[in-house]
Design an enzyme around this catalytic site. Sequence first.
Site, PDB file in Angstrom:
ATOM      1  N   GLY A 198       0.841  -1.198   0.000  1.00 47.46           N
ATOM      2  CA  GLY A 198       0.000   0.000   0.000  1.00 47.46           C
ATOM      3  C   GLY A 198       0.871   1.240   0.000  1.00 47.46           C
ATOM      4  N   GLY A 200      -0.299   4.859  -0.697  1.00 44.94           N
ATOM      5  CA  GLY A 200      -1.317   5.484   0.138  1.00 44.94           C
ATOM      6  C   GLY A 200      -0.741   6.626   0.965  1.00 44.94           C
ATOM      7  CB  ILE A 231      -2.297  -6.949  -0.943  1.00 49.89           C
ATOM      8  CG1 ILE A 231      -1.584  -7.506   0.288  1.00 49.89           C
ATOM      9  CG2 ILE A 231      -3.743  -6.615  -0.610  1.00 49.89           C
ATOM     10  CD1 ILE A 231      -0.109  -7.649   0.161  1.00 49.89           C
ATOM     11  CE1 TYR A 240      -9.643   0.176   7.692  1.00 47.77           C
ATOM     12  CE2 TYR A 240     -10.487   1.225   9.675  1.00 47.77           C
ATOM     13  CZ  TYR A 240      -9.473   1.040   8.757  1.00 47.77           C
ATOM     14  OH  TYR A 240      -8.290   1.715   8.919  1.00 47.77           O
ATOM     15  CE  LYS A 280      -6.925  -1.211   9.644  1.00 54.78           C
ATOM     16  NZ  LYS A 280      -5.646  -1.336   8.899  1.00 54.78           N
ATOM     17  CB  ILE A 303      -3.575   9.814  10.112  1.00 52.06           C
ATOM     18  CG1 ILE A 303      -3.387   8.649  11.093  1.00 52.06           C
ATOM     19  CG2 ILE A 303      -2.219  10.411   9.741  1.00 52.06           C
ATOM     20  CD1 ILE A 303      -2.570   7.490  10.516  1.00 52.06           C
TER      21      ILE A 303
END
Length: 342
Positions: A8, A11, A53, A151, A155, A190
Amino acid sequence: MKHVLITGANGEIGHGLIQQLAQQADVAIYALDLHPLDPALQQHCALVQQGDITDPRSLAAFQDVSIDQIFHLAAILSTSAEKQPETAHRVNIEGMLNILTFAQRNGQQFNHRVTVLFPSSIAVYGIPSLAQKHSAGPVTEDQWVTPITMYGANKVYSELLGRYYSDFYRLLDPHTTRYVDFRSVRFPGIISAFTLPTGGTSDYAPEMLHAAAQGKPYACFVREDTIIPFMVMPDAVNALLWLAQAPGEQLTRRVYNVQSFSLTAQEFADKVRQFFPNFQITFDPDPQRQRIVDSWPAAVDDSAARRDWNWHPHYDVERAFTEYLIPNIRRRYATETVASEQ
Ligand code: SER
């Protein structure tokens, strides 16, 4: 020479991480991404592979390199994942499995441990009501791990898979050597001055700031009083690099909370307006995305990270705006305006 694989890579975190790693002379960077890598990053990489991936063959290009560290950043973020949950599961979980299998094999082939760094998220938490969110206080790693999104579930399970490969892989075989050293940080929202996220649910903060910097109005998809923790990109990159470098014997867990500051959407908008006084904002909450953010904590307890590997953000809210976000974002859009006028 340290050989570092980044998935990734194209990104947001990949951009920040590669720019930072490129300043270290003894690091060779190997990059994988579904899309062509940003030319600005390519020059820093020893090898770039374009690939998916979910297909283990994408990693074949790296199999003859003795990889020391893997930053497994490839993922589908929370809002996108709710639109296509099965695809998200494939990318986020099968991708993780492929990386862990690759790390175990690579470690075996070159007889050394491979450190796998994984960006987990505040999305692992699922606080059932706003009242509980507001009375919870800073949430520890072990509280409220009941996510309501695909999601978040991805995780949590990825964290468990990492732990399994590191500590219990092929438990029945006493001769198995475990080559994976899995370490993970649970990131808050972030914010980067240089890139914008795609398909996340904390995106309203960076979107607000980037809109203001371009003189555009912004319709915020959450309520004014919505509160979650944040950090700026240089601190996120530091967290990954510091945890990667920490001596294993100092670590008391494999998964750590980190955060810098918590702000409501209104407070964030006020902060943005301090620097861009003409900024126009409206609040137009999307009920589904609101529900997701409301289930995330207002703040996390990152004392384990502070204690075990000396985690500390460089940027509190004041420094984040005055020293990182505003100067860089002003330069970024000033350059774009000049470029488009030429
Ligand atoms: N920023 C991420 C998202 O919104 C959270 O990990 O999906």
